[in-house]
Structures are given as structure tokens and as C-alpha cells.
Design a protein around this motif. Sequence first.
Motif, mmCIF file in Angstrom:
data_model
loop_
_atom_site.group_PDB
_atom_site.id
_atom_site.type_symbol
_atom_site.label_atom_id
_atom_site.label_comp_id
_atom_site.label_asym_id
_atom_site.label_seq_id
_atom_site.Cartn_x
_atom_site.Cartn_y
_atom_site.Cartn_z
ATOM 1 N N LEU A 18 35.496 50.254 30.084
ATOM 2 C CA LEU A 18 36.848 50.427 30.635
ATOM 3 C C LEU A 18 36.907 51.703 31.360
ATOM 4 O O LEU A 18 37.259 51.780 32.707
ATOM 5 C CB LEU A 18 37.919 50.227 29.634
ATOM 6 N N ALA A 19 36.490 52.776 30.688
ATOM 7 C CA ALA A 19 36.488 54.206 31.544
ATOM 8 C C ALA A 19 35.475 54.018 32.637
ATOM 9 O O ALA A 19 36.071 54.757 33.848
ATOM 10 C CB ALA A 19 35.609 55.069 30.617
ATOM 11 N N ASN A 20 34.641 53.324 33.040
ATOM 12 C CA ASN A 20 33.712 53.038 33.927
ATOM 13 C C ASN A 20 34.198 52.001 35.100
ATOM 14 O O ASN A 20 33.564 52.126 36.029
ATOM 15 C CB ASN A 20 32.198 52.713 33.435
ATOM 16 N N THR A 21 35.397 51.647 34.937
ATOM 17 C CA THR A 21 36.041 50.818 35.835
ATOM 18 C C THR A 21 36.626 51.869 37.002
ATOM 19 O O THR A 21 37.382 51.329 38.027
ATOM 20 C CB THR A 21 37.158 49.787 35.385
ATOM 21 N N SER A 22 36.862 53.043 36.607
ATOM 22 C CA SER A 22 37.808 54.025 37.464
ATOM 23 C C SER A 22 36.947 54.357 38.832
ATOM 24 O O SER A 22 35.774 54.319 38.942
ATOM 25 C CB SER A 22 37.949 55.367 36.671
ATOM 26 N N PRO A 23 37.799 54.527 39.747
ATOM 27 C CA PRO A 23 37.139 55.008 41.219
ATOM 28 C C PRO A 23 36.462 56.169 41.264
ATOM 29 O O PRO A 23 35.666 56.579 41.800
ATOM 30 C CB PRO A 23 38.379 55.178 42.151
ATOM 31 N N GLU A 29 32.212 51.867 44.952
ATOM 32 C CA GLU A 29 32.943 50.538 45.305
ATOM 33 C C GLU A 29 34.382 50.755 44.719
ATOM 34 O O GLU A 29 35.181 49.670 45.550
ATOM 35 C CB GLU A 29 32.468 49.514 43.849
ATOM 36 N N GLY A 30 34.752 51.749 44.506
ATOM 37 C CA GLY A 30 36.368 51.851 44.345
ATOM 38 C C GLY A 30 36.640 51.423 43.125
ATOM 39 O O GLY A 30 36.116 51.179 42.314
ATOM 40 N N GLU A 31 38.148 51.362 43.128
ATOM 41 C CA GLU A 31 38.778 50.848 41.780
ATOM 42 C C GLU A 31 38.326 49.538 41.547
ATOM 43 O O GLU A 31 38.461 48.391 42.277
ATOM 44 C CB GLU A 31 40.477 50.852 41.964
ATOM 45 N N ALA A 32 37.857 49.139 40.219
ATOM 46 C CA ALA A 32 37.663 47.902 39.685
ATOM 47 C C ALA A 32 38.472 47.144 39.243
ATOM 48 O O ALA A 32 38.391 45.966 39.101
ATOM 49 C CB ALA A 32 36.249 48.270 38.822
ATOM 50 N N LEU A 33 39.657 47.643 38.916
ATOM 51 C CA LEU A 33 40.687 47.213 38.304
ATOM 52 C C LEU A 33 42.165 47.362 39.219
ATOM 53 O O LEU A 33 43.073 47.883 38.877
ATOM 54 C CB LEU A 33 41.013 47.484 36.935
ATOM 55 N N HIS A 67 45.314 51.333 33.211
ATOM 56 C CA HIS A 67 44.789 52.577 33.703
ATOM 57 C C HIS A 67 44.875 53.883 32.980
ATOM 58 O O HIS A 67 44.029 54.775 32.963
ATOM 59 C CB HIS A 67 45.518 52.765 35.145
ATOM 60 N N LEU A 68 46.182 54.183 32.552
ATOM 61 C CA LEU A 68 46.400 55.234 31.629
ATOM 62 C C LEU A 68 45.626 55.147 30.265
ATOM 63 O O LEU A 68 44.992 56.426 29.866
ATOM 64 C CB LEU A 68 47.900 55.291 31.219
ATOM 65 N N LEU A 69 45.408 54.059 29.666
ATOM 66 C CA LEU A 69 44.580 53.796 28.505
ATOM 67 C C LEU A 69 43.024 54.203 28.871
ATOM 68 O O LEU A 69 42.337 54.895 27.974
ATOM 69 C CB LEU A 69 44.552 52.341 28.005
#
Length: 196
Positions: A18-23, A29-33, A67-69
Motif C-alpha cells: 500500500l505504501a508503495n502505491t504513492s506517487p 508512473e504517478g499515483e497508483a490509486l 491515502h491517509l492510511l
Amino acid sequence: MRVSIVDYGVGAALAGELANTSPTVRSAEGEALPDSEALARFLVGHGLRFDALADGPPTGHDVREVHLLRREARGIVETETEEQAVAGAAVLAGRAGLSPVLDRDAGGRWQWYVPTAPGASLAEELAALIGIGLLGAVRTLGHGRFRACVAPGCRGVFVDTSRGGRRIYCMPELCGNRLNVANHRARHRLGGGVTQ
């Protein structure tokens, strides 16, 4: 939702993923979520089902909460001490986690589970899963398994739940391959491209 205490690896691995989905991590690649559809694909891709989604797919509000989590999960993986990791993970586990219960699994064996509170949001259930996973990882594997990726330029983090404990990349198939390709090219430049 019932979170297995025994199968901590799911939640521990999810913290880093989850942490690695961040831009911040995925700069190219940018934001994954970016939206609810991407969040739904992420959850399905990890085989996760949450009570909060019984009435429908994730919403824009769910995306903002996740995103906050994500920031909190990253902060816990980056902690300097076991005590800090345990304190942070306990906060996450307590968001929706109730008292542990002993119940039978699909094979009829007794297992420990933590049910989540009725009406908990997606982010709260996800926080409980991650928190319990991180607590289990600290207890079973130790805080030394909370790591940053060693690939140059990567800002990814992960919890190494592998048996051998020698994982060094947040996404081995991506970061490991990039480094292998770069090393291969460097060797060929130094050797003039001649193979023996």
C-alpha cells in the motif's frame, strides 16, 4: 471482516504494498490509486474482501481515507525501533479491531481471529488488517524485517516476510530487474560489449 492473527504475513506485506502505491515511490508512473476503480482493482488483486464494501464498490471518500492510511503504514514500516513499530501498529489494529476470538477455520482447526467492528469503514478495516499483520511480523520475525528498498533512486518500503529474510527490493520484479539490467549494461560498456 475477520483478520487472522496467525496469518500475519498478509497484513504485513500489504503495509509495504500500500505504501508503495504513492506517487512519492512511483514517480515515473504517478499515483497508483487515483480513484475508486483503481482502489477496487488493488483490493481484488490482493484477494481482499471487506465488510465495508458489501453494499458497493469503494467511493472517493474511501480513496482519500486509504491515502491517509498509506502514509501511516509507511511511517510504521520506517520506524527506528520495535517499540515505535508496535505502538503504531497497535493504533492501526485498534481502529476497527475488536477483542480476539477463537473460531474454527475452513479445515475445522481452532484459530485466533480479530473481528472488525460492524459499520467500520474500508480504511478502518484495512488499518486493522495491516496493524495486526505488522504486530505479528514484529513478534515472529523482528523489526529488522521492516526495510527500505536498496535499488538506487527507489523510495519504496516493505516488510520482508520471506522465509530466508534476504529480500532487498520493495518490488523484486521491478526494482531488482531494473538494477540487473543497469548492471548488465554497465558490464558491457566496460567490456566493450564483447561477450566471452
